[in-house]
Design an enzyme around this catalytic site. Sequence first.
Site, PDB file in Angstrom:
ATOM      1  N   HIS A  41      -5.992  59.441  -1.003  1.00 34.35           N
ATOM      2  CA  HIS A  41      -6.600  59.904   0.248  1.00 34.35           C
ATOM      3  C   HIS A  41      -7.887  59.126   0.555  1.00 34.35           C
ATOM      4  CE1 HIS A  41      -3.596  62.944   0.451  1.00 34.35           C
ATOM      5  NE2 HIS A  41      -4.069  63.703  -0.509  1.00 34.35           N
ATOM      6  N   LEU A  69     -11.946  51.981  22.867  1.00 38.00           N
ATOM      7  CA  LEU A  69     -10.766  52.623  22.274  1.00 38.00           C
ATOM      8  C   LEU A  69     -10.981  54.139  22.107  1.00 38.00           C
ATOM      9  CD1 LEU A  69      -8.059  52.254  20.610  1.00 38.00           C
ATOM     10  CD2 LEU A  69      -9.526  51.887  18.615  1.00 38.00           C
ATOM     11  N   ASP A 114       1.382  58.479   6.071  1.00 44.87           N
ATOM     12  CA  ASP A 114       2.008  59.155   4.933  1.00 44.87           C
ATOM     13  C   ASP A 114       2.095  58.221   3.730  1.00 44.87           C
ATOM     14  OD1 ASP A 114       3.138  61.287   3.623  1.00 44.87           O
ATOM     15  OD2 ASP A 114       5.172  60.916   4.344  1.00 44.87           O
TER      16      ASP A 114
HETATM   17  C1  IPE Z   1       2.774  64.580   7.580  1.00 41.55           C
HETATM   18  O1  IPE Z   1       2.855  64.196   6.236  1.00 41.55           O
HETATM   19  C2  IPE Z   1       1.409  65.074   7.895  1.00 41.55           C
HETATM   20  C3  IPE Z   1       0.334  64.092   7.829  1.00 41.55           C
HETATM   21  C4  IPE Z   1       0.425  62.817   7.601  1.00 41.55           C
HETATM   22  C5  IPE Z   1      -0.963  64.637   8.078  1.00 41.55           C
HETATM   23  P1  IPE Z   1       3.459  65.150   5.128  1.00 41.55           P
HETATM   24  O2  IPE Z   1       3.492  64.363   3.884  1.00 41.55           O
HETATM   25  O3  IPE Z   1       2.726  66.439   5.081  1.00 41.55           O
HETATM   26  O4  IPE Z   1       4.946  65.410   5.686  1.00 41.55           O
HETATM   27  P2  IPE Z   1       6.224  66.028   4.996  1.00 41.55           P
HETATM   28  O5  IPE Z   1       5.836  67.383   4.481  1.00 41.55           O
HETATM   29  O6  IPE Z   1       6.623  65.125   3.887  1.00 41.55           O
HETATM   30  O7  IPE Z   1       7.252  66.073   6.074  1.00 41.55           O
HETATM   31  C1  IPE Z   2      -0.480  61.709   3.771  1.00 40.74           C
HETATM   32  O1  IPE Z   2      -0.163  61.348   2.478  1.00 40.74           O
HETATM   33  C2  IPE Z   2      -1.812  62.392   3.871  1.00 40.74           C
HETATM   34  C3  IPE Z   2      -1.749  63.804   4.251  1.00 40.74           C
HETATM   35  C4  IPE Z   2      -0.684  64.493   4.492  1.00 40.74           C
HETATM   36  C5  IPE Z   2      -3.017  64.479   4.346  1.00 40.74           C
HETATM   37  P1  IPE Z   2       0.524  62.375   1.477  1.00 40.74           P
HETATM   38  O2  IPE Z   2      -0.532  63.148   0.790  1.00 40.74           O
HETATM   39  O3  IPE Z   2       1.538  63.192   2.181  1.00 40.74           O
HETATM   40  O4  IPE Z   2       1.222  61.400   0.469  1.00 40.74           O
HETATM   41  P2  IPE Z   2       2.654  61.568  -0.206  1.00 40.74           P
HETATM   42  O5  IPE Z   2       3.653  61.751   0.895  1.00 40.74           O
HETATM   43  O6  IPE Z   2       2.580  62.767  -1.092  1.00 40.74           O
HETATM   44  O7  IPE Z   2       2.850  60.299  -0.962  1.00 40.74           O
HETATM   45 MG    MG Z   3       3.544  62.984   2.505  1.00 40.65          MG
END
Ligand code: IPE
Ligand code: IPE
Ligand code: MG
Length: 255
Positions: free
Chosen positions: A42, A136, A25
């Site tokens: 990303h 792995l 995240d």
């Molecule tokens: C969780 O991250 C899902 C992934 C990393 C794929 P999100 O950024 O979507 O989670 P929330 O919505 O903040 O809980």
């Molecule tokens: C995690 O990073 C990646 C996915 C959920 C695909 P985020 O896109 O949720 O990044 P933040 O939380 O908005 O910074």
């Molecule tokens: Mg996020």
Amino acid sequence: MTSKSSTEIVPEVSSVPRHIAIIMDGNGRWATKRFMPRVAGHVKGVEAVRGVVEACARQGVEYVTFFAFSSENWRRPADEVSTLMRLFVTALEREVSKMHANGIRLKIVGDLGRFDEKLQKLIQNAERKTADNTGLTVTVCANYGGRWDIMQAVNRMVAENPGASDFSEAQLSPYLALAYAPEPDLFIRTGGEERISNFLLWQLAYSELYFTDTYWPDFDAEALELAIDSYRQRERRFGRTSQQVVEQREAVAKC
Ligand code: IPE
Ligand code: IPE
Ligand code: MG
């Protein structure tokens, strides 16, 4: 069997986690902080996956599982969703041969039927190509949700056992999406949030939880080492007392 349940037996604990599960995240915030579009985060995030996979292989971790796209992430703006899909396709096209050459077994789990055909084909080919590798095991959870996983497992179990009732945990386990892996020893979430976000709800029953403020694109081998160091400090009791754990450790040391 690798998938023994932590609620039914006390799993063996070693200093390197056998299975690490990661919520990657913070990609969006990493980019926003740099005045870049979220997609740049990303892209950088995919590079971080590569680094962590290599570090896990070096450390002797047996399974690493990444949450790449949750069943709730479809709620994001359409252009971000399509960019994520495109990145997934490119990553598979670019990385699978290298992973194969390094003996990595790749699994993609989740409700895959919602992806377009090209992506589904790439997923099938990647899994088929690497299926017999013994290094792995890298699992990517895509369109995955912990509740979806439990429900698909229950539905398949019931369908395959018509008329039966009163099922046990042990009967359900083989139907779960990660039945081929032991339960995660260590769960890592980057990006500062301290929640599970519908990740591996069943499998995390006794995992050690580690949260870090580091955004996923900055999470490297050193950051992984810190997480594993923290894991090593934990006393995993699985319901027993601390004294029992110490006595068991001493008994093992004597043999
Ligand atoms: C969780 O991250 C899902 C992934 C990393 C794929 P999100 O950024 O979507 O989670 P929330 O919505 O903040 O809980
Ligand atoms: C995690 O990073 C990646 C996915 C959920 C695909 P985020 O896109 O949720 O990044 P933040 O939380 O908005 O910074
Ligand atoms: Mg996020």
